[in-house]
Design a protein around this motif. Structure first.
Motif, mmCIF file in Angstrom:
data_model
loop_
_atom_site.group_PDB
_atom_site.id
_atom_site.type_symbol
_atom_site.label_atom_id
_atom_site.label_comp_id
_atom_site.label_asym_id
_atom_site.label_seq_id
_atom_site.Cartn_x
_atom_site.Cartn_y
_atom_site.Cartn_z
ATOM 1 N N ALA A 173 0.869 -1.202 -0.091
ATOM 2 C CA ALA A 173 0.040 -0.101 0.157
ATOM 3 C C ALA A 173 0.880 1.378 -0.026
ATOM 4 C CB ALA A 173 -1.078 0.033 1.228
ATOM 5 N N ARG A 174 1.916 1.363 0.735
ATOM 6 C CA ARG A 174 2.844 2.470 0.835
ATOM 7 C C ARG A 174 3.339 2.867 -0.480
ATOM 8 N NH1 ARG A 174 8.143 3.331 0.948
ATOM 9 N NH2 ARG A 174 8.653 1.299 0.961
ATOM 10 N N LYS A 190 -9.017 -27.880 2.307
ATOM 11 C CA LYS A 190 -8.457 -26.647 2.152
ATOM 12 C C LYS A 190 -9.463 -25.803 3.210
ATOM 13 C CE LYS A 190 -7.507 -22.980 -1.160
ATOM 14 N NZ LYS A 190 -5.916 -22.893 -0.793
ATOM 15 N N ARG A 191 -8.809 -24.674 4.080
ATOM 16 C CA ARG A 191 -9.532 -24.097 4.737
ATOM 17 C C ARG A 191 -10.007 -22.841 3.910
ATOM 18 N NH1 ARG A 191 -4.837 -22.881 9.529
ATOM 19 N NH2 ARG A 191 -4.754 -25.021 10.219
ATOM 20 N N THR A 192 -11.282 -22.538 4.181
ATOM 21 C CA THR A 192 -12.171 -21.495 3.510
ATOM 22 C C THR A 192 -12.311 -20.264 4.528
ATOM 23 O OG1 THR A 192 -14.209 -22.635 4.147
ATOM 24 C CG2 THR A 192 -13.173 -22.877 2.106
ATOM 25 N N ALA A 193 -11.148 -19.626 4.605
ATOM 26 C CA ALA A 193 -11.276 -18.512 5.720
ATOM 27 C C ALA A 193 -12.075 -17.293 5.155
ATOM 28 C CB ALA A 193 -9.508 -17.968 5.984
ATOM 29 N N GLU A 194 -12.666 -16.579 5.988
ATOM 30 C CA GLU A 194 -13.467 -15.429 5.410
ATOM 31 C C GLU A 194 -12.016 -14.439 4.795
ATOM 32 O OE1 GLU A 194 -16.339 -11.836 7.377
ATOM 33 O OE2 GLU A 194 -15.909 -13.539 8.301
ATOM 34 N N VAL A 195 -12.722 -13.728 3.883
ATOM 35 C CA VAL A 195 -11.776 -12.961 3.024
ATOM 36 C C VAL A 195 -11.732 -11.590 3.531
ATOM 37 C CG1 VAL A 195 -11.113 -11.820 0.851
ATOM 38 C CG2 VAL A 195 -11.870 -14.391 0.729
ATOM 39 N N THR A 196 -10.633 -11.106 4.140
ATOM 40 C CA THR A 196 -10.478 -9.873 4.704
ATOM 41 C C THR A 196 -9.867 -8.745 3.735
ATOM 42 O OG1 THR A 196 -10.294 -10.529 6.824
ATOM 43 C CG2 THR A 196 -9.809 -8.552 6.820
ATOM 44 N N ILE A 197 -10.431 -7.534 3.482
ATOM 45 C CA ILE A 197 -9.744 -6.737 2.577
ATOM 46 C C ILE A 197 -8.562 -5.913 3.420
ATOM 47 C CG2 ILE A 197 -9.900 -5.110 0.933
ATOM 48 C CD1 ILE A 197 -11.226 -7.734 0.105
ATOM 49 N N PRO A 198 -7.340 -6.016 3.002
ATOM 50 C CA PRO A 198 -6.180 -5.213 3.724
ATOM 51 C C PRO A 198 -6.497 -3.630 3.842
ATOM 52 C CG PRO A 198 -5.096 -6.722 2.180
ATOM 53 C CD PRO A 198 -6.702 -6.576 1.627
ATOM 54 N N ALA A 199 -6.224 -3.112 4.666
ATOM 55 C CA ALA A 199 -6.460 -1.615 5.054
ATOM 56 C C ALA A 199 -5.420 -0.789 4.003
ATOM 57 C CB ALA A 199 -5.576 -1.353 6.186
ATOM 58 N N PHE A 206 -6.815 -0.859 0.715
ATOM 59 C CA PHE A 206 -7.147 -1.269 -0.552
ATOM 60 C C PHE A 206 -8.621 -1.533 -0.633
ATOM 61 C CE2 PHE A 206 -2.769 -3.020 -0.248
ATOM 62 C CZ PHE A 206 -2.206 -2.686 -1.309
ATOM 63 N N THR A 207 -9.149 -1.642 -1.939
ATOM 64 C CA THR A 207 -10.560 -2.202 -2.281
ATOM 65 C C THR A 207 -10.496 -3.326 -3.193
ATOM 66 O OG1 THR A 207 -12.718 -1.607 -2.940
ATOM 67 C CG2 THR A 207 -10.662 -0.481 -4.153
ATOM 68 N N GLU A 208 -11.317 -4.372 -3.011
ATOM 69 C CA GLU A 208 -11.515 -5.621 -3.792
ATOM 70 C C GLU A 208 -12.004 -5.215 -5.113
ATOM 71 O OE1 GLU A 208 -12.591 -10.195 -3.324
ATOM 72 O OE2 GLU A 208 -13.864 -8.715 -2.334
ATOM 73 N N ARG A 212 -7.198 -9.164 -7.496
ATOM 74 C CA ARG A 212 -6.666 -8.040 -7.530
ATOM 75 C C ARG A 212 -7.344 -6.956 -6.623
ATOM 76 N NH1 ARG A 212 -9.812 -6.551 -12.287
ATOM 77 N NH2 ARG A 212 -8.748 -4.410 -12.378
ATOM 78 N N LEU A 213 -6.491 -6.329 -5.974
ATOM 79 C CA LEU A 213 -6.693 -5.151 -5.059
ATOM 80 C C LEU A 213 -6.393 -3.844 -5.692
ATOM 81 C CD1 LEU A 213 -5.493 -6.976 -1.748
ATOM 82 C CD2 LEU A 213 -8.024 -6.652 -2.840
#
Length: 280
Positions: free
Chosen positions: A174-175, A207-216, A218-220, A275-276
């Motif tokens: 992001a930086r 395979k683990r199906t973890a909840e997708v978290t959008i990093p600070a 960024f937008t999906e 893509r983010l």
């Protein structure tokens, strides 16, 4: 020339801009980093290293180069190229970092696909053997040994960052991205190399199906899947594939022996291209 070396490097010690002076990069504080005769720069301070020789070994780099140069992952490269080149700012020079570039395959593919588009390219990897191999093959990008955790790149200077089968550090990505820039990531899907994994492991973990978290920051953006069958026709090709994956070390001796006994194999390639977008 439409493909040039990305120049907005930053000192890995103090973050100040680096300026090139003949065969070295220097910052205002006097820190200096020599450019090797092969054309790459070592920007990984010893205090930032976790081992004497981090990253892929010379043998792993050679295996990856043979496998990728054979074209086995070319459909992945084509999808990445299309995503990188889409919606770039018109006319202006666009900049792209491959964070974890390995021996440079994906940047070379991007340069070929640019179709005259002006690109400033930077390849970075923590493995000096990978960067050395990349620099020997293509002199146009800037190649540096460095870490994703402390990118030697000036803030807000990149249009695209690639992290392909790598280790993302979202705060750093992001930086260095410009507002509106994009991060493109390729990761293994649930069926990726399943046939090989079924041979070398006693059982496959679900395979683990973890909840997708959008990093600070960024937008999906839309994602896509690249999926196809890949036919390997020799023990050498199978060995190279195994050597360029984490499965070489995760499998036990029995699993590696089973893989070494194979003479041909059809495997599924199943990867996700995410893509983010960097928020303005």
């Amino acid at each position: 020339m439409n493909i040039t070396a990305f120049q907005a490097l930053a000192c890995p010690l103090d973050g100040d801009p680096l300026q090139r002076h003949d065969s070295a990069w220097r910052c205002a504080a006097g820190h200096s980093f020599d450019i090797a005769r092969q054309g790459y720069t070592y920007l990984l301070p010893v205090q930032k290293k976790r081992s004497l020789d981090p990253g892929d070994s010379k043998e792993m780099v050679a295996a990856r180069q043979r496998f990728l140069d054979a074209g086995f992952y070319q459909p992945i490269a084509a999808a990445v190229n299309q995503a990188v080149l889409a919606n770039l700012p018109p006319a202006a020079m666009a900049s792209c970092l491959d964070a974890g570039c390995g021996e440079g395959y994906y940047l070379r593919q991007l340069a070929t696909a640019s179709n005259g588009r002006a690109l400033a390219l930077l390849g970075l990897d923590i493995s000096k053997w990978a960067v050395l191999s990349a620099a020997k093959q293509d002199k146009r990008p800037n190649w540096v040994v460095g870490s994703n955790a402390n990118l030697p790149v000036q803030t807000g200077t990149l249009d695209r960052v690639l992290c392909l089968f790598g280790f993302p550090v979202y705060a750093e990505f992001a930086r260095v991205l410009k507002p509106g820039g994009q991060l493109l990531m390729v990761d293994a899907g649930s069926d990726h190399l399943r046939e090989l994994r079924e041979i070398i492991y006693p059982a496959l973990k679900p395979k683990r199906t973890a909840e997708v978290t959008i990093p600070a920051g960024f937008t999906e953006l839309p994602t896509e899947t690249v999926r196809y069958s890949l036919e390997l026709t020799s023990p050498e090709q199978i060995a190279d594939l195994l050597a360029m994956t984490p499965h070489l070390y995760r499998a036990n001796a029995e699993g590696r022996a089973k893989a070494a006994g194979l003479t041909a194999l059809i495997v599924t390639v199943d990867v996700r291209l995410a893509r983010l977008g960097r928020i303005f």
